[in-house]
Motif scaffolding. Sequence first.
Motif, mmCIF file in Angstrom:
data_model
loop_
_atom_site.group_PDB
_atom_site.id
_atom_site.type_symbol
_atom_site.label_atom_id
_atom_site.label_comp_id
_atom_site.label_asym_id
_atom_site.label_seq_id
_atom_site.Cartn_x
_atom_site.Cartn_y
_atom_site.Cartn_z
ATOM 1 N N PRO A 182 31.251 94.669 125.242
ATOM 2 C CA PRO A 182 30.006 94.867 124.503
ATOM 3 C C PRO A 182 28.988 95.706 125.283
ATOM 4 C CG PRO A 182 30.652 92.554 124.493
ATOM 5 C CD PRO A 182 31.481 93.242 125.530
ATOM 6 N N LYS A 183 28.129 96.397 124.526
ATOM 7 C CA LYS A 183 27.080 97.221 125.112
ATOM 8 C C LYS A 183 26.043 97.482 124.032
ATOM 9 C CE LYS A 183 30.074 101.244 124.279
ATOM 10 N NZ LYS A 183 30.682 102.445 124.883
ATOM 11 N N SER A 184 24.815 97.751 124.473
ATOM 12 C CA SER A 184 23.743 97.959 123.493
ATOM 13 C C SER A 184 22.783 99.022 123.987
ATOM 14 C CB SER A 184 22.993 96.649 123.218
ATOM 15 O OG SER A 184 22.280 96.226 124.369
ATOM 16 N N LEU A 185 21.958 99.505 123.061
ATOM 17 C CA LEU A 185 21.050 100.614 123.325
ATOM 18 C C LEU A 185 19.642 100.304 122.862
ATOM 19 C CD1 LEU A 185 23.253 103.540 121.977
ATOM 20 C CD2 LEU A 185 22.572 103.255 124.361
ATOM 21 N N ASP A 186 18.678 100.916 123.510
ATOM 22 C CA ASP A 186 17.320 100.959 123.010
ATOM 23 C C ASP A 186 17.213 102.126 122.040
ATOM 24 O OD1 ASP A 186 14.418 100.112 123.268
ATOM 25 O OD2 ASP A 186 14.263 102.229 123.804
ATOM 26 N N ARG A 187 16.229 102.089 121.175
ATOM 27 C CA ARG A 187 16.039 103.152 120.187
ATOM 28 C C ARG A 187 15.987 104.528 120.842
ATOM 29 N NH1 ARG A 187 12.356 106.480 117.833
ATOM 30 N NH2 ARG A 187 12.219 106.534 115.529
ATOM 31 N N ASP A 188 15.343 104.635 122.000
ATOM 32 C CA ASP A 188 15.134 105.939 122.636
ATOM 33 C C ASP A 188 16.050 106.154 123.840
ATOM 34 O OD1 ASP A 188 13.072 106.695 120.834
ATOM 35 O OD2 ASP A 188 11.674 105.433 121.942
ATOM 36 N N ALA A 189 17.182 105.448 123.862
ATOM 37 C CA ALA A 189 18.077 105.549 125.018
ATOM 38 C C ALA A 189 18.642 106.954 125.196
ATOM 39 C CB ALA A 189 19.216 104.541 124.883
ATOM 40 N N PHE A 190 18.797 107.695 124.115
ATOM 41 C CA PHE A 190 19.352 109.050 124.188
ATOM 42 C C PHE A 190 18.249 110.083 123.936
ATOM 43 C CE2 PHE A 190 23.245 106.801 124.058
ATOM 44 C CZ PHE A 190 24.255 107.652 124.476
ATOM 45 N N ALA A 191 17.159 109.956 124.668
ATOM 46 C CA ALA A 191 16.029 110.863 124.473
ATOM 47 C C ALA A 191 16.404 112.318 124.733
ATOM 48 C CB ALA A 191 14.867 110.454 125.380
ATOM 49 N N GLU A 192 17.451 112.526 125.559
ATOM 50 C CA GLU A 192 17.867 113.901 125.868
ATOM 51 C C GLU A 192 18.481 114.622 124.675
ATOM 52 O OE1 GLU A 192 21.290 111.161 126.902
ATOM 53 O OE2 GLU A 192 19.106 111.165 127.147
ATOM 54 N N MET A 193 18.794 113.905 123.609
ATOM 55 C CA MET A 193 19.294 114.561 122.400
ATOM 56 C C MET A 193 18.311 115.603 121.904
ATOM 57 S SD MET A 193 20.869 111.314 120.332
ATOM 58 C CE MET A 193 21.401 112.218 118.892
ATOM 59 N N ARG A 194 17.025 115.310 122.052
ATOM 60 C CA ARG A 194 15.988 116.243 121.626
ATOM 61 C C ARG A 194 16.107 117.567 122.386
ATOM 62 N NH1 ARG A 194 10.057 113.840 121.780
ATOM 63 N NH2 ARG A 194 11.250 112.324 120.574
ATOM 64 N N GLU A 195 16.419 117.468 123.682
ATOM 65 C CA GLU A 195 16.557 118.683 124.490
ATOM 66 C C GLU A 195 17.796 119.478 124.078
ATOM 67 O OE1 GLU A 195 14.181 119.528 126.606
ATOM 68 O OE2 GLU A 195 13.139 117.691 125.980
ATOM 69 N N LEU A 196 18.842 118.782 123.673
ATOM 70 C CA LEU A 196 20.086 119.463 123.317
ATOM 71 C C LEU A 196 19.953 120.309 122.053
ATOM 72 C CD1 LEU A 196 22.698 116.637 124.063
ATOM 73 C CD2 LEU A 196 22.229 118.675 125.432
ATOM 74 N N VAL A 197 19.002 119.964 121.199
ATOM 75 C CA VAL A 197 18.843 120.723 119.952
ATOM 76 C C VAL A 197 17.521 121.489 119.908
ATOM 77 C CG1 VAL A 197 20.287 119.076 118.691
ATOM 78 C CG2 VAL A 197 17.802 118.785 118.682
ATOM 79 N N LEU A 198 16.837 121.524 121.046
ATOM 80 C CA LEU A 198 15.491 122.101 121.087
ATOM 81 C C LEU A 198 15.451 123.546 120.611
ATOM 82 C CD1 LEU A 198 12.585 121.376 121.913
ATOM 83 C CD2 LEU A 198 13.091 122.305 124.190
ATOM 84 N N GLU A 199 16.471 124.334 120.971
ATOM 85 C CA GLU A 199 16.466 125.761 120.649
ATOM 86 C C GLU A 199 17.110 126.067 119.294
ATOM 87 O OE1 GLU A 199 14.817 127.785 122.584
ATOM 88 O OE2 GLU A 199 14.401 126.130 123.956
ATOM 89 N N LEU A 200 17.585 125.047 118.615
ATOM 90 C CA LEU A 200 18.267 125.267 117.339
ATOM 91 C C LEU A 200 17.263 125.321 116.192
ATOM 92 C CD1 LEU A 200 21.311 122.810 117.681
ATOM 93 C CD2 LEU A 200 21.191 125.234 118.311
ATOM 94 N N SER A 201 17.662 125.941 115.103
ATOM 95 C CA SER A 201 16.841 125.937 113.893
ATOM 96 C C SER A 201 16.745 124.509 113.373
ATOM 97 C CB SER A 201 17.472 126.828 112.824
ATOM 98 O OG SER A 201 18.683 126.247 112.353
ATOM 99 N N ASP A 202 15.808 124.276 112.481
ATOM 100 C CA ASP A 202 15.637 122.933 111.929
ATOM 101 C C ASP A 202 16.933 122.434 111.289
ATOM 102 O OD1 ASP A 202 13.017 123.216 112.718
ATOM 103 O OD2 ASP A 202 12.230 123.556 110.689
#
Length: 369
Positions: free
Chosen positions: A243-263
């Motif tokens: 078992p394992k669990s996450l906080d809502r913002d655990a993958f905050a780096e996802m925002r950086e991965l799509v930062l340069e992409l179109s909406d």
Amino acid sequence: MIKAKNRSGAVTAVGAMSGTSLDGVDVAEVTTDGHDIFGFGATGYRGYSAEEHSVLRAALGKWHQAEGLEAAFEVVQRAHVEALAEMATDIVGFHGQTLAHEPRGRGTHQMGDGAALAEALGKTVVWDFRSSDVELGGEGAPLAPFFHHACARYLGYERPVAFLNLGGVGNITFADPRIVAPEAEGAVLAFDTGPANAPINDLCNERLGKPYDAGGALARQGTVETGALELFLADPYFYRIPPKSLDRDAFAEMRELVLELSDADAAATLTGMVAASVLQGMDHAPEPPVEVLVTGGGRHNPVMMQMLAAALDCPVRNIDDTGLNGDMLEAQAFGYLAVRVARGLPTSCPSTTGVRAAVGGGIVSRPSR
């Protein structure tokens, strides 16, 4: 076909759930003896206003003693009193509002005072479901698996089935209905699969001023950026044994991965990440499920459902098609768990949260009047 069961000892409880998507409070009745489910009843919803949503959003990530939580506390308490006031029951399962979750660090923070709610409603309230689990070495999440197992039996499944909840975070339960007690070895395996709607909602809010990608319309116009997807899947979380669990913002780096992409491409890529994380999670299935039943807001996103169907080797089905209410399942789960807590039954076990032994979490608060 649902088999008739002995209803002796069954009560009708109401569960109340305010999820990490911060849209509002769901309330729903379930009739149970803490083991079997005998039926479902009335439901209700109390949405958060734009102002209330902003207040709660500003409180995300804060711990118990942080400054500036008073306004968020008032929103949570008021919304739950209003949502539950008209529900005819003597016992309430109150989840509260998750603000922070760090089981391997500072613990878990579900905002809300169940004792005060019991006084306001004049009803018994069961609350603080997660703390005991965390104190005994568990992740404190997910907590719905025992309820999912009961649902599998209620629906008459005879082979293992998976319940995939796509809320702010995704979690999956592999339930084997052939084993009667959910805490028994092999009955359930559950864990958080990865981020789900939260990063997509955040993207839409920040770039477009919209709360979510309605109907997957934005993602449908875009293309998944495979480089970003591969970097996302390289995160060590996906290689941890559940078992394992996450906080809502655990993958905050996802925002950086799509930062340069179109909406549109960003929305498509984030949606693709959700499907890819579920596929990774399927590798942990003890036995291939006969189907995956999708619940939570993600099931309303046809692009997400299409991506899941393309990724998985078993049928993917909207849980509403079984006759259950996918919008209310989590609320119903906490009504079910409230009865288990009140009757001294466990609510989690090593295969759901990693807790050292089966444990019944929760505080029971009764009104003084």
